[in-house]
Design a protein around this motif. Structure first.
Motif, PDB file in Angstrom:
ATOM      1  N   TYR A 156      11.443  -2.320  -7.029  1.00  0.00           N
ATOM      2  CA  TYR A 156      11.267  -1.128  -7.551  1.00  0.00           C
ATOM      3  C   TYR A 156      10.916   0.041  -6.198  1.00  0.00           C
ATOM      4  O   TYR A 156       9.855  -0.627  -5.644  1.00  0.00           O
ATOM      5  CB  TYR A 156      10.526  -0.813  -8.708  1.00  0.00           C
ATOM      6  CG  TYR A 156      10.886  -1.458  -9.792  1.00  0.00           C
ATOM      7  CD1 TYR A 156      11.751  -0.887 -10.774  1.00  0.00           C
ATOM      8  CD2 TYR A 156      10.509  -2.969 -10.102  1.00  0.00           C
ATOM      9  CE1 TYR A 156      12.192  -1.608 -12.007  1.00  0.00           C
ATOM     10  CE2 TYR A 156      11.114  -3.406 -11.403  1.00  0.00           C
ATOM     11  CZ  TYR A 156      11.778  -3.053 -12.120  1.00  0.00           C
ATOM     12  OH  TYR A 156      12.270  -3.524 -13.341  1.00  0.00           O
ATOM     13  N   VAL A 157      11.336   1.156  -6.541  1.00  0.00           N
ATOM     14  CA  VAL A 157      10.634   2.238  -5.687  1.00  0.00           C
ATOM     15  C   VAL A 157       9.729   2.856  -6.670  1.00  0.00           C
ATOM     16  O   VAL A 157      10.088   3.153  -7.891  1.00  0.00           O
ATOM     17  CB  VAL A 157      11.555   3.209  -5.047  1.00  0.00           C
ATOM     18  CG1 VAL A 157      10.854   4.362  -4.584  1.00  0.00           C
ATOM     19  CG2 VAL A 157      12.355   2.483  -3.994  1.00  0.00           C
ATOM     20  N   MET A 197       0.913  -1.317   0.067  1.00  0.00           N
ATOM     21  CA  MET A 197      -0.102   0.028   0.095  1.00  0.00           C
ATOM     22  C   MET A 197       0.963   1.279  -0.097  1.00  0.00           C
ATOM     23  O   MET A 197       2.088   1.341   0.771  1.00  0.00           O
ATOM     24  CB  MET A 197      -0.854  -0.081   1.250  1.00  0.00           C
ATOM     25  CG  MET A 197      -1.825  -1.203   1.211  1.00  0.00           C
ATOM     26  SD  MET A 197      -2.900  -1.585  -0.354  1.00  0.00           S
ATOM     27  CE  MET A 197      -3.759   0.018  -0.298  1.00  0.00           C
ATOM     28  N   PRO A 198       0.563   2.313  -0.863  1.00  0.00           N
ATOM     29  CA  PRO A 198       1.410   3.520  -0.966  1.00  0.00           C
ATOM     30  C   PRO A 198       0.966   4.278   0.363  1.00  0.00           C
ATOM     31  O   PRO A 198      -0.036   4.370   0.975  1.00  0.00           O
ATOM     32  CB  PRO A 198       0.697   4.049  -1.978  1.00  0.00           C
ATOM     33  CG  PRO A 198      -0.683   3.635  -2.126  1.00  0.00           C
ATOM     34  CD  PRO A 198      -0.746   2.328  -1.601  1.00  0.00           C
ATOM     35  N   ASP A 199       2.024   5.288   0.573  1.00  0.00           N
ATOM     36  CA  ASP A 199       1.985   6.454   1.426  1.00  0.00           C
ATOM     37  C   ASP A 199       1.888   7.550   0.897  1.00  0.00           C
ATOM     38  O   ASP A 199       2.359   7.716  -0.566  1.00  0.00           O
ATOM     39  CB  ASP A 199       3.035   6.467   2.355  1.00  0.00           C
ATOM     40  CG  ASP A 199       3.431   5.338   3.426  1.00  0.00           C
ATOM     41  OD1 ASP A 199       2.336   5.041   3.924  1.00  0.00           O
ATOM     42  OD2 ASP A 199       4.462   4.986   3.409  1.00  0.00           O
ATOM     43  N   LEU A 250       3.618   7.224  -2.735  1.00  0.00           N
ATOM     44  CA  LEU A 250       5.048   6.445  -2.875  1.00  0.00           C
ATOM     45  C   LEU A 250       4.976   4.935  -2.380  1.00  0.00           C
ATOM     46  O   LEU A 250       4.230   4.612  -1.191  1.00  0.00           O
ATOM     47  CB  LEU A 250       5.746   6.986  -1.646  1.00  0.00           C
ATOM     48  CG  LEU A 250       7.251   6.410  -1.448  1.00  0.00           C
ATOM     49  CD1 LEU A 250       8.127   6.649  -2.649  1.00  0.00           C
ATOM     50  CD2 LEU A 250       8.029   7.348  -0.347  1.00  0.00           C
ATOM     51  N   TYR A 251       5.223   4.000  -3.317  1.00  0.00           N
ATOM     52  CA  TYR A 251       5.570   2.493  -2.870  1.00  0.00           C
ATOM     53  C   TYR A 251       6.988   2.201  -2.692  1.00  0.00           C
ATOM     54  O   TYR A 251       7.705   2.550  -3.632  1.00  0.00           O
ATOM     55  CB  TYR A 251       4.734   1.651  -4.106  1.00  0.00           C
ATOM     56  CG  TYR A 251       3.249   2.062  -4.533  1.00  0.00           C
ATOM     57  CD1 TYR A 251       2.446   1.140  -4.380  1.00  0.00           C
ATOM     58  CD2 TYR A 251       3.044   3.405  -5.319  1.00  0.00           C
ATOM     59  CE1 TYR A 251       1.050   1.542  -4.533  1.00  0.00           C
ATOM     60  CE2 TYR A 251       1.856   3.580  -5.607  1.00  0.00           C
ATOM     61  CZ  TYR A 251       0.699   2.550  -5.352  1.00  0.00           C
ATOM     62  OH  TYR A 251      -0.577   2.846  -5.725  1.00  0.00           O
ATOM     63  N   LEU A 252       6.983   1.476  -1.656  1.00  0.00           N
ATOM     64  CA  LEU A 252       8.487   1.061  -1.335  1.00  0.00           C
ATOM     65  C   LEU A 252       8.334  -0.496  -1.180  1.00  0.00           C
ATOM     66  O   LEU A 252       7.430  -1.137  -0.933  1.00  0.00           O
ATOM     67  CB  LEU A 252       8.839   1.671  -0.110  1.00  0.00           C
ATOM     68  CG  LEU A 252       8.766   3.262   0.156  1.00  0.00           C
ATOM     69  CD1 LEU A 252       9.400   3.501   1.501  1.00  0.00           C
ATOM     70  CD2 LEU A 252      10.054   3.615  -0.832  1.00  0.00           C
TER      71      LEU A 252
END
Length: 834
Positions: A642-643, A574-576, A593-595
């Motif tokens: 990937y980021v 889940m993204p921030d 942002l996906y980390l």
């Protein structure tokens, strides 16, 4: 580390990918991410596997139940469902076709006393007496009914049947046509025609046929004295009809028809340069090529503006309200652009005389009437008008009493009274223009971006405006509760990406939160204004239905659970929502942002940057994304190491006027600055190798991917441009003309903003993917780019074409093929050196 390309090597690719240029992206094979293809198959499958969200929810007339539509699994149609709120845990009940017809629809209307409701179902008018529940369908035929509205006295329903206004009396159940409005000239008003006179002298049969036809029509009128005489409007096309609540007049929106005998005069006013587009379909059941006509291009063959006409049903008088009272109507906000355009075209060899004729402004700005609202008592009409140059929007009113003079004769050309003008040196937003009447029939409410953000205002027709909301946030979708004294609306006051329901007192006061669900929430107010039916989504879950008290005194109760177990069982990344520092404006750039799950900022990662479409939309919010497939794909990318950064670059929705209009006359420039700031942010804070950054997106996102690769080739190691705009001269008039003016008036803006101008900058692998049935961004755009790249002797690009898919793909096989290629591109170009 970038890979060495093999120049002059052409591959015949499987599926729908056509190698239109000599290229491959890697010298050695790259190991595929384990399980990636299986995940792609699931992500790009028919979305039915996720579960289908409830759509278009509405209240039952008695407020004891809610109804909604839901797509049926494996089909392309929707069923209606019923939820009884008297149950503690209501179970959805699918309605049979005959039962669905007896339930009021989402667009129903009520009379002022709320004794009846009316709606359209299956193309027919339905009327319910609320106390008894009895439903009547007056004389259901093959005709098509639409646009019901109750008369101000509550005795009848006015509606359109096959484009003509009818009146259905509630007490007598009598149905009658109240007007016969036609385009074209009145045959009785025609002058002498030598050819027709010759025909009448020569052919007795024609004369007798005409006599009998007229006699039959006269006899029919004698048998039905209430039958309306035809009203002829002249050389116009009728767009819509709006009967007044008092039943005495009809307001019409029309456009001039340039195909009849007055075409020379019409075309002088609305020049028809160029041609309509055409689109072939090569894959057909009969094996032949089908070709269809598609939209026009910006600045060429624009639609004629919509005009307002008023018809008096008592005597058939037609009047055209005068626009001279609108402030700025005689100005030319593009005067400076005309001078600059003249210099630009002359420098490139244009003929001065022809150019001056083309650039000459009209005596008065083209103005189009876009929407009408009758006051509840039918005594006033409000109209929203937009300038054809997109720089102004007006709300004006007409007092129907001004249509008659003291001696009772009809007045001509009544003057519209300006109530509000919104002007913008860039362009008027196509959002946030809702307006309407208060119940007193003398006070307007409207949305306006005049403060820099969309807010709600009220204004008496004879007084000044008052802002009911204010601040650096937007409000939308207002619903007026006159009895309770509140306006309910949706706003992102707490956070730009968090849309909740609020209310504000109509008498003035603070904006009050009534829904505390974090995410994106829309609402429908119950018939008695005591409850809210909420449609609420989060980043992880699509919209579900909730219900709660309208004052927010109790928590929302969930009504539906439509997400599938298959989707719910997956542990998605889940993204921030983050704020990316900007080096160009004094505010951060919102982004998702996906980390990777095991992300360590001390390590080095490749990055993928996503560019949302439409330009003007919002993706960094807390609700279910329009780009839900892409969201799942970004989770896959994060799991693959990937980021991923998904930015609401300047131009995006939800952040106010200045953020939206930053791209005026320079599309692709502020946005690229934001993405370059995004690379700097990722490399400084999240361990991204700035030499291994890819970019992709569709539509406007495809356009921006091209601008990034062409204008900042040193910053992006690869990119995928999906259904991209390549040359804005080929896009539609309303969207492109708003932001870039027209190619005639602002050629510099089109050169500056079109990727085709910057194509020589390509220096990294590029995938172009487009549907051949795309009637939004034409497939031709991609073909033109390929030809340009060939002429520039570029080698590192490929093109995928999808013969059966439109702008938004509809076939899972096409989605899968496209995203396999995107993933392969990034694996090759961003990870090939690992």
């Amino acid at each position: 580390m970038r890979q060495t390309l093999h120049p002059h090597r052409i591959r015949l690719l499987p599926g729908l990918l056509l190698a239109l240029a000599a290229c491959t992206w890697v010298a050695t094979p790259v190991a595929a991410t384990p399980g990636a293809d299986e995940q792609l198959r699931r992500i790009m499958a028919d979305p039915d596997w996720i579960g289908n969200a409830p759509e278009t929810a509405w209240w039952a007339d008695d407020g004891r139940a809610v109804l909604y539509r839901q797509k049926r699994q494996g089909e392309d149609f929707r069923d209606r469902y019923h939820l009884d709120l008297r149950d503690d845990t209501p179970e959805p009940r699918r309605l049979a076709v005959d039962a669905a017809a007896a339930e009021s629809g989402p667009d129903r209307v009520h009379d002022r006393e709320r004794t009846h409701s009316a709606w359209i179902h299956g193309g027919a008018l339905h009327v319910r007496h609320l106390a008894s529940g009895r439903v009547v369908t007056p004389l259901q035929t093959a005709a098509t009914d639409s646009d019901p509205v109750f008369a101000a006295d509550g005795r009848s329903v006015l509606f359109l049947r096959n484009g003509q206004v009818h009146d259905y009396a509630l007490d007598t159940r009598r149905l009658r046509q109240v007007a016969d409005i036609r385009s074209g000239r009145d045959p009785k008003a025609r002058g002498f025609d030598a050819l027709e006179a010759h025909q009448r002298r020569t052919y007795d049969t024609l004369v007798e046929d005409e006599r009998r036809r007229q006699a039959k029509e006269t006899h029919a009128r004698r048998e039905n004295p209430g039958r309306s005489e035809p009203v002829y409007l002249g050389a116009v096309d009728i767009v819509s009809q709006h009967p007044s609540p008092d039943g005495r007049r009809i307001a019409l929106l029309v456009t001039d028809n340039c195909s009849d005998s007055e075409r020379d005069k019409c075309r002088a006013r609305y020049p028809r340069e160029g041609r309509e587009g055409s689109m072939p379909n090569y894959v057909t059941l009969d094996g032949y090529v089908d070709t269809r006509t598609v939209r026009r291009r910006v600045g060429r063959n624009p639609e004629a503006p919509q005009r307002l006409l008023l018809v008096d049903l008592d005597d058939g008088t037609v009047v055209t309200p005068d626009l001279s009272g609108l402030e700025g109507i005689d100005e030319d906000p593009l005067a400076e652009r005309r001078q600059s355009a003249r210099r630009w075209h002359l420098e490139r060899g244009a003929d001065a005389k022809a150019l001056d004729a083309a650039l000459k402004p009209a005596p008065r700005r083209d103005t189009s009437a876009q929407a009408l609202r009758w006051s509840p008592d039918g005594r006033r009409l409000a109209v929203r008008l937009h300038a054809g140059d997109f720089k102004d929007r007006w709300i004006a009113t007409l007092d129907i009493g001004d249509l008659t003079q003291g001696d009772g004769d009809a007045a001509t050309d009544p003057v519209l009274v300006q109530q509000h003008r919104l002007t913008d040196k860039a362009w008027i937003n196509w959002d946030y223009n809702a307006f309407g009447w208060r119940s007193d029939s003398r006070t307007l409410w409207y949305l306006s971006e005049e403060s820099g953000y969309s807010h709600l205002y009220v204004k008496p027709v004879d007084g000044g405006a008052e802002a009911l909301t204010a601040g650096e946030f937007v409000v939308r979708e207002p619903v007026i509760d006159e009895q309770g004294g509140y306006a309910y609306l949706v706003s992102n006051r707490e956070h730009p990406g968090d849309y909740r329901v609020y209310r504000v007192p109509l008498a003035g006061g603070d904006l009050q939160p009534v829904s505390h669900l974090s995410g994106v929430t829309g609402f429908v107010l119950s018939p008695d204004a005591s409850q809210l039916l909420l449609s609420h989504s989060t980043t992880r879950r699509h919209a579900e239905l909730f219900v709660q008290p309208a004052d927010g005194s109790e928590p929302a109760r969930r009504l539906t659970h439509s997400v599938s177990e298959a989707y719910d069982s997956i542990d998605w990344v889940m993204p921030d929502i983050v704020d990316v520092p900007s080096s160009h404006v004094d505010r951060p750039i919102p982004a998702k942002l996906y980390l990777p799950r095991d992300h360590d900022p001390a390590e080095t990662y490749p990055a993928v940057m996503f560019v949302h479409g439409a330009g003007y939309t919002q993706n960094a919010h807390l609700g279910w994304p329009y780009y839900f497939r892409e969201g799942m794909f970004h989770s896959l990318l994060a799991d693959a190491g990937y980021v991923v950064l998904d930015m609401d670059y300047r131009a995006s929705k939800g952040y106010g006027r200045d953020w939206r209009t930053a791209i005026y006359r320079q599309m692709g420039h502020p946005e690229l600055e934001d993405y370059l700031d995004g690379i700097d942010y990722l490399s400084r804070r999240h361990g991204v190798d700035p030499q291994r950054v890819g970019i992709y997106g569709g539509s406007y996102g495809g356009f921006m991917s091209l601008m990034a690769l062409f204008r900042a080739p040193q910053a992006f190691a690869a990119g995928a441009a999906l259904r991209p705009v390549v040359d804005w001269r080929h896009y539609n008039h309303t969207y492109t003309g708003s932001i870039l003016n027209t190619p005639l008036l602002d050629p510099e803006a089109y050169d500056r903003s079109s990727p085709i101008t910057h194509a020589e900058g390509l220096d990294s692998p590029l995938l172009i993917a487009a549907g051949m049935q795309d009637d939004n961004v034409f497939f031709q755009d991609s073909v033109l780019l390929v030809q340009r790249l060939i002429e520039l002797e570029k080698q590192d690009f490929e093109m995928a074409m999808y013969p059966l898919d439109p702008h938004g793909f509809v076939h899972p096989s096409a989605w899968l093929d496209e995203y396999r290629r995107i993933f392969k591109l990034f694996e090759s170009a961003l990870k090939g050196g690992d």
